[in-house]
Motif scaffolding. Sequence first.
Motif, short mmCIF file in Angstrom:
data_model
loop_
_atom_site.label_atom_id
_atom_site.label_comp_id
_atom_site.label_asym_id
_atom_site.label_seq_id
_atom_site.Cartn_x
_atom_site.Cartn_y
_atom_site.Cartn_z
N UNK A 47 68.69 20.40 65.99
CA UNK A 47 68.37 20.85 64.64
C UNK A 47 68.69 22.33 64.47
N UNK A 48 68.33 23.14 65.44
CA UNK A 48 68.59 24.59 65.39
C UNK A 48 70.09 24.85 65.38
N UNK A 49 70.84 24.11 66.17
CA UNK A 49 72.29 24.30 66.22
C UNK A 49 72.91 23.94 64.87
N UNK A 50 72.49 22.83 64.28
CA UNK A 50 73.04 22.42 62.99
C UNK A 50 72.69 23.43 61.90
N UNK A 51 71.44 23.87 61.85
CA UNK A 51 71.03 24.85 60.85
C UNK A 51 71.79 26.17 61.05
N UNK A 52 71.94 26.58 62.29
CA UNK A 52 72.68 27.83 62.57
C UNK A 52 74.12 27.74 62.12
N UNK A 53 74.77 26.62 62.36
CA UNK A 53 76.16 26.50 61.92
C UNK A 53 76.27 26.45 60.41
N UNK A 54 75.30 25.82 59.73
CA UNK A 54 75.32 25.80 58.27
C UNK A 54 75.15 27.21 57.72
N UNK A 55 74.26 27.99 58.31
CA UNK A 55 74.03 29.36 57.86
C UNK A 55 75.29 30.20 58.07
N UNK A 56 75.94 30.03 59.21
CA UNK A 56 77.16 30.81 59.49
C UNK A 56 78.27 30.47 58.49
N UNK A 57 78.43 29.20 58.17
CA UNK A 57 79.48 28.81 57.23
C UNK A 57 79.16 29.34 55.83
N UNK A 58 77.90 29.26 55.41
CA UNK A 58 77.56 29.76 54.08
C UNK A 58 77.73 31.27 54.00
#
Length: 121
Positions: A47-58
């Motif tokens: 979950x942390x990895x997915x949220x982190x990648x979403x934040x980086x892309x945004x």
Amino acid sequence: MSNLAYQIQQRRKIEEQQQQQKQIQHPTKKKLQTTMGENTLFLLFAFVVVIGSIVMVSNSAKIYSVNSEISELQVSIDTQVKTNADLDQQVMELSTYKRIWTKAHELGLMLNENNVKVVQD
């Protein structure tokens, strides 16, 4: 006879010990099982990895949009600077002494040297 019975017992004991050693040498393969806590930690990490990648892309998308706005403003500033320079050049051309003198004569103004005062600092 007793000796024969004793030998048979010894053989049986030896055979049992060998069978036990074979069983000890070849333990059954255990299936790797994960506990509930390990599963929870794995899901939390995912979950942390997915949220982190979403934040980086945004964030990179926001940076891209800001950079495009900056480049548009820079182009607008450059065109305005060029327009200002052209207008300054026109002011310089229109404010020459000869042109002002010509316009004054067209409007009927005459130079009277008695009315001219020189100001000094």
